[in-house]
Design a protein around this motif. Structure first.
Motif, PDB file in Angstrom:
ATOM      1  N   ASP A   1       1.220  -0.994  -0.036  1.00 15.21           N
ATOM      2  CA  ASP A   1       0.170  -0.580   0.259  1.00 15.21           C
ATOM      3  C   ASP A   1       0.913   1.470  -0.027  1.00 15.21           C
ATOM      4  N   ASN A   2       2.057   1.437   1.141  1.00 17.58           N
ATOM      5  CA  ASN A   2       2.812   2.479   0.885  1.00 17.58           C
ATOM      6  C   ASN A   2       3.634   2.678  -0.218  1.00 17.58           C
TER       7      ASN A   2
ATOM      8  N   ALA B   1       5.600   8.650  -6.000  1.00 14.88           N
ATOM      9  CA  ALA B   1       4.916   9.622  -7.664  1.00 14.88           C
ATOM     10  C   ALA B   1       5.214   8.382  -8.895  1.00 14.88           C
ATOM     11  N   ARG B   2       6.664   7.575  -8.389  1.00 11.79           N
ATOM     12  CA  ARG B   2       7.143   6.627  -9.365  1.00 11.79           C
ATOM     13  C   ARG B   2       5.891   5.027  -9.540  1.00 11.79           C
TER      14      ARG B   2
ATOM     15  N   LEU C   1       6.765   6.073 -15.583  1.00 10.93           N
ATOM     16  CA  LEU C   1       8.819   6.396 -15.797  1.00 10.93           C
ATOM     17  C   LEU C   1       8.905   8.229 -15.638  1.00 10.93           C
ATOM     18  N   ASP C   2       7.759   9.201 -15.555  1.00 13.76           N
ATOM     19  CA  ASP C   2       8.138  10.432 -16.152  1.00 13.76           C
ATOM     20  C   ASP C   2       8.180  11.143 -14.327  1.00 13.76           C
TER      21      ASP C   2
ATOM     22  N   PRO D   1      16.856  18.456 -14.642  1.00 18.38           N
ATOM     23  CA  PRO D   1      16.543  20.123 -14.753  1.00 18.38           C
ATOM     24  C   PRO D   1      15.014  20.203 -14.284  1.00 18.38           C
ATOM     25  N   GLU D   2      14.276  19.545 -15.213  1.00 16.86           N
ATOM     26  CA  GLU D   2      12.773  19.899 -15.206  1.00 16.86           C
ATOM     27  C   GLU D   2      12.523  19.506 -12.897  1.00 16.86           C
ATOM     28  N   MET D   3      13.105  18.030 -13.130  1.00 14.59           N
ATOM     29  CA  MET D   3      13.187  17.502 -11.454  1.00 14.59           C
ATOM     30  C   MET D   3      13.580  18.730 -10.608  1.00 14.59           C
ATOM     31  N   ILE D   4      14.155  18.963 -11.085  1.00 13.91           N
ATOM     32  CA  ILE D   4      15.056  19.583  -9.802  1.00 13.91           C
ATOM     33  C   ILE D   4      14.501  21.113  -9.171  1.00 13.91           C
ATOM     34  N   GLU D   5      13.802  21.744 -10.981  1.00 17.73           N
ATOM     35  CA  GLU D   5      12.476  22.745 -10.446  1.00 17.73           C
ATOM     36  C   GLU D   5      11.138  22.538 -10.113  1.00 17.73           C
ATOM     37  N   GLN D   6      10.714  21.084 -10.496  1.00 16.69           N
ATOM     38  CA  GLN D   6       9.668  21.081  -9.878  1.00 16.69           C
ATOM     39  C   GLN D   6       9.620  19.532  -8.118  1.00 16.69           C
ATOM     40  N   VAL D   7      10.710  19.296  -8.588  1.00 17.50           N
ATOM     41  CA  VAL D   7       9.608  18.588  -7.192  1.00 17.50           C
ATOM     42  C   VAL D   7      10.406  19.358  -5.825  1.00 17.50           C
TER      43      VAL D   7
END
Length: 244
Positions: free
Chosen positions: A13-14, A19-20, A25-26, A218-224
Motif C-alpha cells: 500500500d505504501n 510518485a513513480r 516512468l516520468d 533540470p525539470e525535476m530539480i525545478e519541479q520536485v
C-alpha cells in the motif's frame, strides 16, 4: 534469499502511493538517463526482470518490441501490471529473478530496474541472463548505487536544526547484507562495490558499453521539492552491457 515484501499489505500500500508507482516512468528520477542506455527496441524480444507494475514492459512495446516477458516475485505487483496492460504481446510471469530458466538465446534485450540490490548472488543471475540472450544482445540494469548501499542507514547526516550536511559513506569494502528501512519497514538489501558490479558482469561474459550514475533532470530539480539534493550523491547506478 528470495524476499517478497511487496506481497505484504501495508508495504504494498505504501509503495503504491509513491510518485513513480502512480505516475510511472516520468516520475522516476533516473529514467531520463536509463532511457539513453537502452538499445533500439524495434522488433526485439525483451525480458524485464523485477518488472513491478510493468512500466518498462509497456514502454518496450511502445518502442515496437516484438514481444515482452515481465518477471516478478510479487503477486500484488503482477496483478497491478496486468490491470494496467492491454497487450497480448506482453506476458507476466510470477518468478524469482534467481529462478529464471529461459531458453538459450530467447531474448535480444534484458532489462532490470531497481531489483538487483535485493539479490544475494549476482554471479549466478548474470550467468543466466547471459545464457538467455542472443550473441550481441544487450543487458541494461539499474541498481542502488554502492555509495547509497554502503551504510544500512541510507540517509543523510543532519545538522543540529535538521539541515542536510553531507552523505556519509562507511564500510564501503565490507560487501554483503544490509538491513535498511524502506517505506517504514526493514528490508534486506545487498551492498557490493562498483568494481564488483562491473567485474561480475565481465566474468559472466558481458562487455561494458556505458555506465551512468543517476542525477535528476533540470525539470525535476525545478519541479520536485528536495530533488536538488540528489545532485550531491548518486542514488542509482546504471549499466549497459553486451553479450560477447
Amino acid at each position: 534469499m528470495k524476499q517478497n515484501k511487496y506481497d505484504e499489505a501495508e508495504f504494498f500500500d505504501n509503495y503504491s502511493k509513491m510518485a513513480r508507482s502512480v505516475q510511472g516512468l516520468d516520475a522516476a528520477g533516473e529514467w531520463h538517463e536509463l532511457q539513453t542506455l537502452l538499445p533500439d527496441l524495434k522488433d526485439k524480444r525483451v525480458l524485464d526482470l523485477g518488472c513491478g507494475f510493468g512500466w518498462h514492459c509497456r514502454y518496450a512495446r511502445e518502442q515496437q518490441a516484438s514481444s515482452v516477458i515481465g518477471v516478478d516475485l510479487s503477486e500484488n505487483m503482477l496483478q497491478r501490471a496486468r490491470e494496467m496492460t492491454d497487450d497480448p504481446q506482453i506476458q507476466y510471469k510470477q518468478l524469482a529473478i534467481e529462478d529464471i530458466d529461459f531458453a538459450p538465446g530467447q531474448f535480444d534485450v534484458v532489462i532490470s530496474s531497481l531489483a538487483l540490490h535485493y539479490i544475494e548472488r549476482l554471479d549466478t543471475v548474470y550467468a543466466k541472463i547471459n545464457d538467455c540472450l542472443v550473441e550481441g544482445g544487450t543487458f541494461v540494469l539499474s541498481s542502488e548505487h554502492p555509495i547509497f548501499t554502503a551504510r544500512a542507514a541510507q540517509d543523510w547526516h543532519y545538522g543540529p536544526t535538521g539541515e542536510i550536511l553531507h552523505w556519509p559513506v562507511d564500510d564501503y569494502h565490507d560487501e554483503g547484507k544490509r538491513v535498511a528501512n524502506f517505506l517504514n519497514q526493514d528490508v534486506v538489501k545487498y551492498h557490493r562495490t562498483l568494481a564488483t558490479h562491473l567485474n561480475e558482469l565481465i566474468k559472466a561474459g558481458f562487455a561494458i558499453q556505458k555506465v551512468a550514475e543517476s542525477k535528476p533532470s533540470p525539470e525535476m530539480i525545478e519541479q520536485v521539492p528536495g530533488m536538488r539534493d540528489e545532485n550531491r550523491r548518486p542514488m542509482f547506478l546504471m549499466i549497459a552491457a553486451v553479450k560477447v
